[in-house]
Design a protein around this motif. Structure first.
Motif, mmCIF file in Angstrom:
data_model
loop_
_atom_site.group_PDB
_atom_site.id
_atom_site.type_symbol
_atom_site.label_atom_id
_atom_site.label_comp_id
_atom_site.label_asym_id
_atom_site.label_seq_id
_atom_site.Cartn_x
_atom_site.Cartn_y
_atom_site.Cartn_z
ATOM 1 N N ASP A 109 0.823 -1.210 0.000
ATOM 2 C CA ASP A 109 0.000 0.000 0.000
ATOM 3 C C ASP A 109 0.860 1.264 0.000
ATOM 4 O OD1 ASP A 109 -2.303 1.385 -0.170
ATOM 5 O OD2 ASP A 109 -2.926 1.135 1.904
ATOM 6 N N LEU A 110 1.860 1.282 -0.873
ATOM 7 C CA LEU A 110 2.740 2.435 -1.024
ATOM 8 C C LEU A 110 2.557 3.044 -2.407
ATOM 9 C CD1 LEU A 110 6.031 1.031 0.569
ATOM 10 C CD2 LEU A 110 4.431 2.650 1.591
ATOM 11 N N ALA A 111 3.021 4.266 -2.564
ATOM 12 C CA ALA A 111 2.906 4.934 -3.859
ATOM 13 C C ALA A 111 3.999 4.467 -4.816
ATOM 14 C CB ALA A 111 2.986 6.448 -3.673
ATOM 15 N N ILE A 112 5.205 4.309 -4.294
ATOM 16 C CA ILE A 112 6.356 3.978 -5.143
ATOM 17 C C ILE A 112 7.329 3.072 -4.391
ATOM 18 C CG2 ILE A 112 8.376 4.890 -6.373
ATOM 19 C CD1 ILE A 112 6.857 7.584 -6.539
ATOM 20 N N ILE A 113 7.834 2.059 -5.086
ATOM 21 C CA ILE A 113 9.036 1.331 -4.667
ATOM 22 C C ILE A 113 9.886 1.220 -5.928
ATOM 23 C CG2 ILE A 113 10.041 -0.781 -3.740
ATOM 24 C CD1 ILE A 113 7.471 -1.331 -2.270
ATOM 25 N N ASN A 114 11.095 1.748 -5.880
ATOM 26 C CA ASN A 114 11.915 1.767 -7.087
ATOM 27 C C ASN A 114 13.368 2.024 -6.713
ATOM 28 O OD1 ASN A 114 12.714 1.822 -9.793
ATOM 29 N ND2 ASN A 114 10.939 3.024 -10.435
ATOM 30 N N VAL A 115 14.209 1.981 -7.722
ATOM 31 C CA VAL A 115 15.639 2.265 -7.543
ATOM 32 C C VAL A 115 15.958 3.581 -8.230
ATOM 33 C CG1 VAL A 115 17.976 1.528 -8.146
ATOM 34 C CG2 VAL A 115 16.301 -0.153 -7.347
ATOM 35 N N ILE A 116 16.751 4.405 -7.577
ATOM 36 C CA ILE A 116 17.202 5.667 -8.163
ATOM 37 C C ILE A 116 18.667 5.508 -8.554
ATOM 38 C CG2 ILE A 116 17.571 8.129 -7.778
ATOM 39 C CD1 ILE A 116 15.342 8.072 -5.725
ATOM 40 N N THR A 117 18.962 5.750 -9.821
ATOM 41 C CA THR A 117 20.320 5.595 -10.329
ATOM 42 C C THR A 117 20.705 6.791 -11.189
ATOM 43 O OG1 THR A 117 21.766 4.224 -11.731
ATOM 44 C CG2 THR A 117 19.434 4.265 -12.286
ATOM 45 N N SER A 118 22.006 7.029 -11.281
ATOM 46 C CA SER A 118 22.498 8.114 -12.139
ATOM 47 C C SER A 118 22.883 7.590 -13.521
ATOM 48 C CB SER A 118 23.714 8.790 -11.488
ATOM 49 O OG SER A 118 24.762 7.857 -11.309
ATOM 50 N N LYS A 119 22.691 6.298 -13.738
ATOM 51 C CA LYS A 119 22.999 5.699 -15.039
ATOM 52 C C LYS A 119 21.739 5.715 -15.899
ATOM 53 C CE LYS A 119 26.994 2.895 -13.983
ATOM 54 N NZ LYS A 119 27.670 1.612 -14.223
ATOM 55 N N GLU A 120 21.725 6.611 -16.868
ATOM 56 C CA GLU A 120 20.524 6.821 -17.665
ATOM 57 C C GLU A 120 20.155 5.597 -18.497
ATOM 58 O OE1 GLU A 120 18.555 10.490 -20.229
ATOM 59 O OE2 GLU A 120 20.701 10.473 -19.770
ATOM 60 N N ASP A 121 21.150 4.894 -19.043
ATOM 61 C CA ASP A 121 20.863 3.720 -19.868
ATOM 62 C C ASP A 121 20.232 2.602 -19.040
ATOM 63 O OD1 ASP A 121 23.238 3.471 -18.446
ATOM 64 O OD2 ASP A 121 24.158 2.120 -19.906
ATOM 65 N N VAL A 122 20.738 2.391 -17.833
ATOM 66 C CA VAL A 122 20.187 1.369 -16.939
ATOM 67 C C VAL A 122 18.780 1.765 -16.501
ATOM 68 C CG1 VAL A 122 20.461 0.206 -14.721
ATOM 69 C CG2 VAL A 122 22.462 0.681 -16.128
ATOM 70 N N SER A 123 18.606 3.051 -16.262
ATOM 71 C CA SER A 123 17.298 3.566 -15.861
ATOM 72 C C SER A 123 16.243 3.274 -16.923
ATOM 73 C CB SER A 123 17.394 5.075 -15.617
ATOM 74 O OG SER A 123 16.118 5.640 -15.454
ATOM 75 N N LYS A 124 16.585 3.525 -18.182
ATOM 76 C CA LYS A 124 15.644 3.288 -19.278
ATOM 77 C C LYS A 124 15.388 1.801 -19.484
ATOM 78 C CE LYS A 124 16.679 7.519 -21.877
ATOM 79 N NZ LYS A 124 17.266 8.073 -23.125
ATOM 80 N N GLU A 125 16.423 0.999 -19.352
ATOM 81 C CA GLU A 125 16.294 -0.443 -19.603
ATOM 82 C C GLU A 125 15.378 -1.131 -18.593
ATOM 83 O OE1 GLU A 125 19.090 -4.449 -20.155
ATOM 84 O OE2 GLU A 125 20.011 -2.505 -19.688
ATOM 85 N N TYR A 126 15.474 -0.716 -17.331
ATOM 86 C CA TYR A 126 14.731 -1.413 -16.283
ATOM 87 C C TYR A 126 13.590 -0.588 -15.672
ATOM 88 C CZ TYR A 126 18.677 -4.645 -16.475
ATOM 89 O OH TYR A 126 19.629 -5.544 -16.894
ATOM 90 N N GLY A 127 13.347 0.594 -16.209
ATOM 91 C CA GLY A 127 12.262 1.417 -15.682
ATOM 92 C C GLY A 127 12.553 1.995 -14.313
#
Length: 220
Positions: A109-127
């Protein structure tokens, strides 16, 4: 003969020393005035007084509200974390982040669970959530550190989600996961993470997610 004036302190001491006073004199309660709430902070801003009956009803309502609030924040039960862990350890690369991002938030029952990264390519690949190293460094602590606090809007971590995040739990992932500093975040639209409720369970779950990412060699 002059009567001796009784101080408020003496009245207080007498009542504390005679807790059954009102049991023996119940009629007195009907003529007394009570504060609007048993909450001291509320009374400091509101001088309204009420009858004993209304005061009793308000106190019962406050206690009920407190019970409901505690239940509301009891999302991270051991069983839920156990079930989540079982799912996580069997996920592959793509499935892992789809599960974390899309299924796990509603599970707790949370709004967001995710990973924050500074790698833009990894961010796009895994959402994942992309943020600059500078912003991540403002939050990043030592490896495997967990902080629970009000969300810092100035960092802009959740801006693209169009959600008003009130509080969050932030776990600093080991640098080896993405070869850079990164964060695992649990974000809520209420005050859930302003206390240390379920701290150990969230920390445990975070370490399980981290271990699975390490096994899958995410970001490498």
């Amino acid at each position: 003969m002059l009567s001796k004036k009784i101080s408020l302190k003496q009245v207080e001491e007498y009542l504390r020393n005679n807790p059954d006073f009102f049991l023996n004199n119940p009629d007195i309660l009907n003529s007394m005035k009570f504060p609007l709430s048993s909450n001291k902070e509320c009374n400091e801003t509101n001088n309204q007084v009420i009858s004993f009956k209304d005061w009793l009803i308000n106190n019962l309502k406050d206690k009920q509200k407190s019970i409901i609030e505690n239940a509301k924040h009891n999302y991270f039960t051991q069983k839920k974390v156990h079930d989540a862990v079982i799912s996580i350890i069997f996920k592959g690369k793509k499935d892992l982040f789809e599960f974390i991002n899309n299924e796990l938030p509603s599970f707790f029952d949370l709004a967001i669970i995710n990973v924050i990264t500074s790698k833009e390519d990894v961010s796009k690949e895994y959402g994942l959530i992309y943020a600059s190293e500078e912003k991540i460094n403002k939050v990043y602590n030592n490896n495997e550190s967990l902080i629970m606090d009000a969300a810092d809007e100035s960092l802009g971590f959740y801006d693209e989600m169009n959600l008003k995040i009130y509080s969050n739990a932030i776990f600093s992932l080991k640098k080896e996961i993405f070869n850079s500093q990164s964060l695992l975040v649990f974000a809520s639209k209420d005050r859930q993470f302003l206390t240390n409720r379920a701290f150990d369970l969230i920390l445990f779950l975070s370490k399980i997610v981290q271990q699975r990412m390490k096994e899958l060699q995410i970001g490498q």
